[in-house]
Scaffold this active site. Structure first.
Site, PDB file in Angstrom:
ATOM      1  CD  GLU A  26      -1.034   0.750   3.631  1.00 38.81           C
ATOM      2  OE1 GLU A  26      -1.520   1.875   3.426  1.00 38.81           O
ATOM      3  OE2 GLU A  26      -1.192   0.126   4.697  1.00 38.81           O
ATOM      4  CE  LYS A  87      -6.716   7.229   5.759  1.00 35.18           C
ATOM      5  NZ  LYS A  87      -6.955   7.501   7.190  1.00 35.18           N
ATOM      6  CB  VAL A 107      -5.863  -1.799   4.110  1.00 33.64           C
ATOM      7  CG1 VAL A 107      -6.331  -3.241   3.976  1.00 33.64           C
ATOM      8  CG2 VAL A 107      -4.542  -1.730   4.884  1.00 33.64           C
ATOM      9  CB  ALA A 142     -13.795   1.676   4.230  1.00 32.92           C
ATOM     10  CG  ASP A 143      -8.583  -0.572   5.890  1.00 32.18           C
ATOM     11  OD1 ASP A 143      -8.785   0.022   4.819  1.00 32.18           O
ATOM     12  OD2 ASP A 143      -7.618  -0.324   6.654  1.00 32.18           O
ATOM     13  CE  LYS A 160      -0.836   1.771  13.227  1.00 36.10           C
ATOM     14  NZ  LYS A 160      -1.722   1.314  12.163  1.00 36.10           N
TER      15      LYS A 160
HETATM   16  N1  PSU Z   1      -1.537   1.209   9.754  1.00 36.31           N
HETATM   17  C1  PSU Z   1      -0.279   1.713   9.785  1.00 36.31           C
HETATM   18  N2  PSU Z   1       0.006   2.764   9.034  1.00 36.31           N
HETATM   19  C2  PSU Z   1      -0.919   3.314   8.211  1.00 36.31           C
HETATM   20  C3  PSU Z   1      -2.235   2.756   8.164  1.00 36.31           C
HETATM   21  C4  PSU Z   1      -2.502   1.713   8.962  1.00 36.31           C
HETATM   22  O1  PSU Z   1       0.579   1.229  10.493  1.00 36.31           O
HETATM   23  O2  PSU Z   1      -0.580   4.265   7.534  1.00 36.31           O
HETATM   24  C5  PSU Z   1      -3.206   3.271   7.171  1.00 36.31           C
HETATM   25  C6  PSU Z   1      -3.577   2.120   6.231  1.00 36.31           C
HETATM   26  O3  PSU Z   1      -3.489   2.601   4.911  1.00 36.31           O
HETATM   27  C7  PSU Z   1      -5.015   1.806   6.580  1.00 36.31           C
HETATM   28  C8  PSU Z   1      -5.498   3.176   6.963  1.00 36.31           C
HETATM   29  O4  PSU Z   1      -5.743   1.252   5.514  1.00 36.31           O
HETATM   30  O5  PSU Z   1      -4.433   3.702   7.735  1.00 36.31           O
HETATM   31  C9  PSU Z   1      -6.781   3.136   7.746  1.00 36.31           C
HETATM   32  O6  PSU Z   1      -7.315   4.436   7.803  1.00 36.31           O
HETATM   33  P1  PSU Z   1      -8.759   4.662   8.451  1.00 36.31           P
HETATM   34  O7  PSU Z   1      -8.571   4.295   9.894  1.00 36.31           O
HETATM   35  O8  PSU Z   1      -9.029   6.126   8.239  1.00 36.31           O
HETATM   36  O9  PSU Z   1      -9.687   3.743   7.726  1.00 36.31           O
END
Ligand code: PSU
Ligand code: MN
Length: 302
Positions: A26, A87, A107, A142-143, A160
């Site tokens: 990614e 993003k 993702v 949305a992942d 995380k």
């Molecule tokens: N985990 C990481 N670094 C990141 C992300 C996740 O260690 O940069 C990114 C990934 O691209 C993941 C996104 O798909 O954060 C999720 O964002 P959101 O929580 O806004 O869906």
């Protein structure tokens, strides 16, 4: 019909001609997850780790309205320093392309693009999930929905600890996404090897994971798999050390009213600062480790 603006790197073209295993990577981790220049250095090291493990890396991003599957070195450099990069998740991907803009794939969007290019395995650091307080904010990445829809096996270091891990597991179960811990029973928690939660499934080899991926396809079950690969012991930040840092970053995010797409990048940046960069060292080590496992799974699938 609209022609698909899709371009493959020279290396990916060769890999496809020769039938070599491919691993998608990614780009949001590059533009929104790590500071420059460590972001580009890490991205290069991850690509090298995939090659060393016998597969071909395909870092995915949208550059000026074209989906790139595999970035040439100069393109990676440019993306790593670019300002105002979108993003991209499922909601934004088509719009970014249609408007000729530049965006980094999360993702979810990376899975969509990997599928377009016929790539079944994808390595990253951590996936998005159910945020703490989601019962009020409704902030669920949305992942998770993409894992339920798109047939790509995603290798991550678990989710995380900035997230609500029990709720993330519940949503994945509801969506029918297998969550597979590698080599241990406990769900890994990104910077730490253990979360204190038992993972729903466990597998110990790339071969088993590949066989499960194939069987899901054979059964016609939509969606992919989440492979939760623990960070190497020597790079781990124990839970007791990272937890207070996470709490501080979360409090700050709330006090500042950070919401929606900005939440994850904000938290990562604050945790980087609060750990004097140690979180980034761990992040790099776990992505490399995931790249190696993804390469092995991809090799089993060809
Ligand atoms: N985990 C990481 N670094 C990141 C992300 C996740 O260690 O940069 C990114 C990934 O691209 C993941 C996104 O798909 O954060 C999720 O964002 P959101 O929580 O806004 O869906
Ligand atoms: Mn979100």
């Amino acid at each position: 019909m609209t022609a698909l603006p899709l371009t493959l790197s020279a290396e990916v073209v060769t890999a496809r001609t020769r039938g070599l295993p491919l691993v998608a990577l990614e780009s949001t981790i590059i533009t929104h997850g790590m500071p420059w220049p460590q972001n580009v250095e890490t991205a290069r090291a991850v690509e090298a780790a995939v090659r060393a493990a016998g597969a071909v890396p395909a870092t995915i991003a949208v550059l000026d309205g074209t989906v790139h599957v595999g970035l040439e070195p100069a393109e990676l450099d440019r993306l790593g320093q670019a300002q105002g990069v979108m993003k991209l998740s499922r909601a934004d991907l088509a719009i970014c392309i249609a408007q000729g803009r530049t965006g980094a794939t999360t993702v979810a969007a990376t899975m969509l693009c990997a599928r377009l290019a016929g790539i079944s395995v994808f390595a990253t650091g951590g996936i998005g999930g159910v945020h703490r307080g989601a019962e009020h904010s409704f902030d669920i990445s949305a992942d998770l929905h993409e894992l339920a829809r798109t047939p790509v096996t995603v290798v991550a270091a678990g989710a995380k600890a900035i997230l609500d891990l029990p709720k993330t597991l519940e949503v994945l179960e509801t969506l029918g996404v297998p969550v597979i811990a590698v080599g241990q029973d406990d769900l890994p928690a990104f910077w730490s090897r253990e979360s204190g939660l038992k993972a729903p499934l466990r597998m110990d080899t790339a071969r088993e994971i590949a066989a499960a991926h194939r069987m899901r396809g054979a059964l016609g079950i939509a969606g992919g798999q989440l492979v939760a690969n623990p960070i190497p012991v020597e790079a781990e930040i124990p839970r007791s050390r990272i937890q207070p840092v996470i709490e501080t970053a979360l409090d700050e995010a709330e006090a500042r009213g950070i919401a929606a797409k900005a939440v994850t990048p904000f938290l990562l940046q604050r945790i980087f600062e609060l750990t004097d960069g140690r979180s980034l060292v761990a992040n790099t080590a776990l992505v490399l480790n995931n790249a190696r496992l993804a390469a092995q799974i991809a090799a089993e699938l060809v």
